[in-house]
Design an enzyme around this catalytic site. Structure first.
Site, PDB file in Angstrom:
ATOM      1  N   ASN A   1      39.670  32.955  33.272  1.00  0.00           N
ATOM      2  CA  ASN A   1      39.683  34.416  33.283  1.00  0.00           C
ATOM      3  C   ASN A   1      40.444  35.022  32.104  1.00  0.00           C
ATOM      4  OD1 ASN A   1      42.218  33.717  34.182  1.00  0.00           O
ATOM      5  ND2 ASN A   1      42.257  35.162  35.882  1.00  0.00           N
ATOM      6  N   CYS A   2      40.848  34.211  31.147  1.00  0.00           N
ATOM      7  CA  CYS A   2      41.517  34.683  29.927  1.00  0.00           C
ATOM      8  C   CYS A   2      40.458  35.265  28.985  1.00  0.00           C
ATOM      9  CB  CYS A   2      42.246  33.516  29.263  1.00  0.00           C
ATOM     10  SG  CYS A   2      42.848  33.875  27.604  1.00  0.00           S
TER      11      CYS A   2
END
Length: 114
Positions: free
Chosen positions: A8-9
């Site tokens: 999710n970066c």
């Protein structure tokens, strides 16, 4: 070839999207889901240096205690990155013994000779 990071970066997402758009297959390893060990971090540090790998601008770094932040050296940084993988600049692209940290399209183009 393997890409390490957190799914999710935003930067990891950009790298993965770029790799897919350029039809480059890379196995993905999520620090949070798949874990990370000291030996892996030590290999990266040997290849590029702990200062390059350790993210002092991260929220994770700001959340460390003053004791953890003080007197940083290679050994302490490796221990902290292993304990808190979000201290590692992302993504980490590994092929053979080469390591590339972060995502800049120009660097990826050079890496992949595009």
């Amino acid at each position: 070839m393997r890409l390490f990071g957190i799914k999710n970066c935003d930067t990891v997402r950009k790298a993965r999207k770029w790799l897919e758009a350029n039809q480059i297959e890379v196995a993905f390893h999520d620090f949070r889901e798949d874990g990370l060990n000291t030996e892996q971090v030590e290999k990266w540090v040997a290849a590029i240096g702990w200062e390059t790998l350790f993210n002092k601008r991260s929220t994770s770094f700001r959340n460390l205690t003053e004791t953890e932040k003080s007197d940083l050296n290679e050994k302490k940084a490796i221990a902290l990155m292993t304990l808190y993988p979000t201290l590692i600049k992302r993504p980490v692209l590994v092929a053979n013994n080469q390591v590339l940290v972060g995502f800049k399209e120009a660097d990826y183009r050079v890496w992949f000779n595009l």
